[in-house]
Design a protein around this motif. Structure first.
Motif, short mmCIF file in Angstrom:
data_model
loop_
_atom_site.label_atom_id
_atom_site.label_comp_id
_atom_site.label_asym_id
_atom_site.label_seq_id
_atom_site.Cartn_x
_atom_site.Cartn_y
_atom_site.Cartn_z
N ALA A 94 -3.71 10.45 -1.77
CA ALA A 94 -4.02 9.10 -2.27
C ALA A 94 -3.61 8.05 -1.24
O ALA A 94 -2.57 8.17 -0.61
CB ALA A 94 -3.31 8.83 -3.59
N ILE A 95 -4.47 7.04 -1.08
CA ILE A 95 -4.15 5.86 -0.27
C ILE A 95 -4.67 4.66 -1.06
O ILE A 95 -5.87 4.52 -1.26
CB ILE A 95 -4.83 5.90 1.12
CG1 ILE A 95 -4.41 7.15 1.90
CG2 ILE A 95 -4.46 4.64 1.91
CD1 ILE A 95 -5.12 7.29 3.25
N ALA A 96 -3.77 3.82 -1.52
CA ALA A 96 -4.17 2.66 -2.33
C ALA A 96 -2.96 1.76 -2.53
O ALA A 96 -1.84 2.10 -2.14
CB ALA A 96 -4.73 3.11 -3.68
N SER A 97 -3.20 0.61 -3.14
CA SER A 97 -2.08 -0.27 -3.50
C SER A 97 -1.39 0.30 -4.74
O SER A 97 -2.02 1.04 -5.52
CB SER A 97 -2.59 -1.68 -3.79
OG SER A 97 -3.31 -1.70 -5.01
N PRO A 98 -0.10 -0.01 -4.96
CA PRO A 98 0.56 0.47 -6.18
C PRO A 98 -0.20 0.08 -7.45
O PRO A 98 -0.34 0.89 -8.37
CB PRO A 98 1.93 -0.23 -6.13
CG PRO A 98 2.20 -0.40 -4.67
CD PRO A 98 0.85 -0.72 -4.07
N LYS A 99 -0.73 -1.14 -7.47
CA LYS A 99 -1.46 -1.61 -8.66
C LYS A 99 -2.71 -0.77 -8.91
O LYS A 99 -3.02 -0.42 -10.05
CB LYS A 99 -1.84 -3.09 -8.50
CG LYS A 99 -2.44 -3.70 -9.75
CD LYS A 99 -2.68 -5.19 -9.58
CE LYS A 99 -3.28 -5.78 -10.86
NZ LYS A 99 -3.52 -7.24 -10.73
N GLU A 100 -3.43 -0.46 -7.83
CA GLU A 100 -4.64 0.35 -7.99
C GLU A 100 -4.31 1.74 -8.51
O GLU A 100 -5.02 2.28 -9.37
CB GLU A 100 -5.37 0.46 -6.65
CG GLU A 100 -6.10 -0.82 -6.26
CD GLU A 100 -6.71 -0.73 -4.87
OE1 GLU A 100 -7.83 -1.21 -4.69
OE2 GLU A 100 -6.04 -0.19 -3.96
N LEU A 101 -3.24 2.33 -8.00
CA LEU A 101 -2.85 3.65 -8.46
C LEU A 101 -2.42 3.63 -9.92
O LEU A 101 -2.75 4.54 -10.69
CB LEU A 101 -1.71 4.20 -7.60
CG LEU A 101 -2.09 4.61 -6.17
CD1 LEU A 101 -0.84 4.95 -5.38
CD2 LEU A 101 -3.04 5.79 -6.18
N LYS A 132 -2.14 20.51 -7.70
CA LYS A 132 -1.33 21.74 -7.57
C LYS A 132 -1.97 22.77 -6.65
O LYS A 132 -1.29 23.56 -6.02
CB LYS A 132 -1.10 22.34 -8.96
CG LYS A 132 -0.04 21.58 -9.76
CD LYS A 132 0.17 22.19 -11.12
CE LYS A 132 1.21 21.39 -11.90
NZ LYS A 132 1.39 21.90 -13.26
N GLU A 133 -3.29 22.72 -6.59
CA GLU A 133 -3.97 23.68 -5.71
C GLU A 133 -4.07 23.16 -4.29
O GLU A 133 -4.58 23.82 -3.40
CB GLU A 133 -5.39 23.97 -6.25
CG GLU A 133 -5.41 24.55 -7.64
CD GLU A 133 -4.62 25.85 -7.72
OE1 GLU A 133 -4.78 26.68 -6.79
OE2 GLU A 133 -3.87 26.05 -8.67
N GLY A 134 -3.60 21.90 -4.06
CA GLY A 134 -3.57 21.35 -2.70
C GLY A 134 -4.86 20.73 -2.26
O GLY A 134 -5.06 20.44 -1.08
N GLU A 135 -5.81 20.49 -3.20
CA GLU A 135 -7.08 19.90 -2.79
C GLU A 135 -6.89 18.43 -2.45
O GLU A 135 -6.06 17.75 -3.01
CB GLU A 135 -8.13 20.05 -3.91
CG GLU A 135 -7.90 19.20 -5.15
CD GLU A 135 -6.99 19.88 -6.15
OE1 GLU A 135 -6.28 20.83 -5.76
OE2 GLU A 135 -6.99 19.46 -7.31
N GLU A 136 -7.69 17.93 -1.51
CA GLU A 136 -7.58 16.53 -1.08
C GLU A 136 -8.34 15.65 -2.04
O GLU A 136 -9.46 15.94 -2.45
CB GLU A 136 -8.15 16.38 0.33
CG GLU A 136 -7.89 15.00 0.90
CD GLU A 136 -8.15 14.95 2.40
OE1 GLU A 136 -8.08 13.87 2.96
OE2 GLU A 136 -8.43 16.01 2.98
N LYS A 180 0.85 -1.18 0.00
CA LYS A 180 0.00 0.00 0.00
C LYS A 180 0.89 1.23 0.00
O LYS A 180 1.99 1.20 0.54
CB LYS A 180 -0.89 -0.02 1.24
CG LYS A 180 -1.83 1.17 1.39
CD LYS A 180 -2.89 0.90 2.45
CE LYS A 180 -2.38 1.13 3.85
NZ LYS A 180 -3.45 0.96 4.86
N VAL A 181 0.42 2.31 -0.61
CA VAL A 181 1.16 3.56 -0.57
C VAL A 181 0.26 4.69 -0.09
O VAL A 181 -0.95 4.70 -0.35
CB VAL A 181 1.78 3.94 -1.94
CG1 VAL A 181 2.85 2.96 -2.34
CG2 VAL A 181 0.73 4.06 -3.01
N ILE A 182 0.86 5.62 0.64
CA ILE A 182 0.19 6.83 1.08
C ILE A 182 0.94 7.99 0.46
O ILE A 182 2.15 8.12 0.66
CB ILE A 182 0.20 6.95 2.62
CG1 ILE A 182 -0.55 5.78 3.26
CG2 ILE A 182 -0.40 8.28 3.07
CD1 ILE A 182 -0.35 5.66 4.76
N ILE A 183 0.25 8.79 -0.35
CA ILE A 183 0.91 9.92 -1.01
C ILE A 183 0.44 11.21 -0.35
O ILE A 183 -0.76 11.46 -0.21
CB ILE A 183 0.60 9.94 -2.52
CG1 ILE A 183 1.10 8.65 -3.18
CG2 ILE A 183 1.26 11.16 -3.19
CD1 ILE A 183 0.80 8.56 -4.66
#
Length: 322
Positions: free
Chosen positions: A211-218, A312-316, A200-203
């Motif tokens: 983003a929170i998902a597995s590398p494959k999902e991303l 770029k605007e920092g939106e979640e 899993k990755v948290i960006i």
């Protein structure tokens, strides 16, 4: 295992981390990613208890990192970036020193040191001065220091930076093996490494989780075109006209000129259509030599760049729900 709830970190009027939330389950290997200045280091420092959050809670294996800091920190083994070691100590002396810092009992200390030295494949160099070791061995020594005391959680900051390819492979193998008995948070700028190791990755970007998902999902999220990449010899031919005449081809894009005189193109086709055979046949009829033809795959790096650029605007913008 790890719960981060509505965490904010401010330095005066500057908000380094803004209302982040995520959970990490026991036994997971998780990548924490973000560009420079995104709030990644601040987040890691809060997870280790080095700095306190301005608001919110961080729960480490049931212990609040602020209210029960000693018990929470005992759950964590931290390997910082840059491999800060005492070069005048031997490997065994350094690991012993780390055991003392973690207040491991005299009864358990000897066995604990032996175990982590063996676990990190340092037995052959345990009596050598750290200053005389290669960078790869120094990374292992730092890892051994993090492992002393059998922490349930390992936090590894850039564990392969500065290593050669062989050393990188060795450290990756070690991290994967440690993942069988530890929960691991891995920070790295090498996205291919994160993709290979992490489940899993948290960006994080501009202090927010995007983003929170597995590398494959991303990777699947950014894979919005069915395309192949082709490298051909330089020819005075109308490549665009020839290629778009193939059934199923939507567009051809020039990518670059190579030093050997070949050219690279990206050919985009209709969804669920494999046009590789048709390209081979068509180019052969037109006397165009193909040096390479491969299906274009999205990578974690593609996903990372697209998410950062789209934020770029920092939106979640949370991706996935793991």
């Amino acid at each position: 295992m790890i719960e981060v709830k509505n965490v904010v970190k401010k330095y005066g009027d500057f908000t380094a981390v803004e209302n982040i939330n995520f959970n990490i389950k026991e036994g997971e290997i998780v990548g924490l990613l973000g560009p420079n200045g995104a709030g990644k280091s601040t987040t890691m420092n809060m997870l280790t208890g080095f700095i306190e959050p301005t608001e919110g809670e961080i729960i480490i294996n049931g212990y609040d990192i602020t209210k029960k800091s000693q018990k929470a920190k005992k759950q964590i083994g931290y390997m910082p970036e840059g491999v800060p070691l005492y070069n005048d100590l031997t490997v065994k002396e350094f690991v012993s020193y780390m055991a003392d810092l973690k207040m491991i009992s005299k009864r358990d200390k000897k066995e604990n040191i032996r175990k982590v030295i063996e676990q990190t494949n340092l037995s052959d160099v345990q009596n050598k001065l750290i200053r005389n070791l290669s960078r790869g061995y120094k990374q292992r020594v730092s890892m051994a220091g993090a492992l002393v005391g059998a922490p349930k959680i390992l936090i590894l900051d850039e564990p392969t930076v500065g290593l050669d390819p062989k050393q990188i492979t060795e450290i990756r193998t070690l991290i994967k093996s440690l993942g069988k008995s530890h929960t691991i948070i891995l920070s790295s700028h090498i996205l291919s490494e994160v993709s290979q190791i992490c489940e899993k990755v948290i960006i994080i970007n501009k202090g927010k989780i995007i983003a929170i998902a597995s590398p494959k999902e991303l990777e699947e999220k950014v894979k919005n075109e069915n395309s192949v990449q082709v490298t051909i010899e330089e020819k005075e031919k109308d490549i665009e006209k020839i290629t778009t005449s193939i059934k199923g081809v939507k567009q051809i894009k020039f990518v670059k000129d190579n030093e050997d005189g070949t050219k690279e193109y990206l050919i985009i086709s209709e969804e669920n259509t494999d046009i590789r055979k048709e390209i081979f046949e068509k180019y052969a009829k037109e006397d165009i030599t193909i040096y390479e033809l491969k299906k274009q795959e999205a990578t974690l790096e593609d996903a990372f760049m697209k998410l950062i650029e789209g934020n770029k605007e920092g939106e979640e913008k949370n991706v996935g729900n793991i």
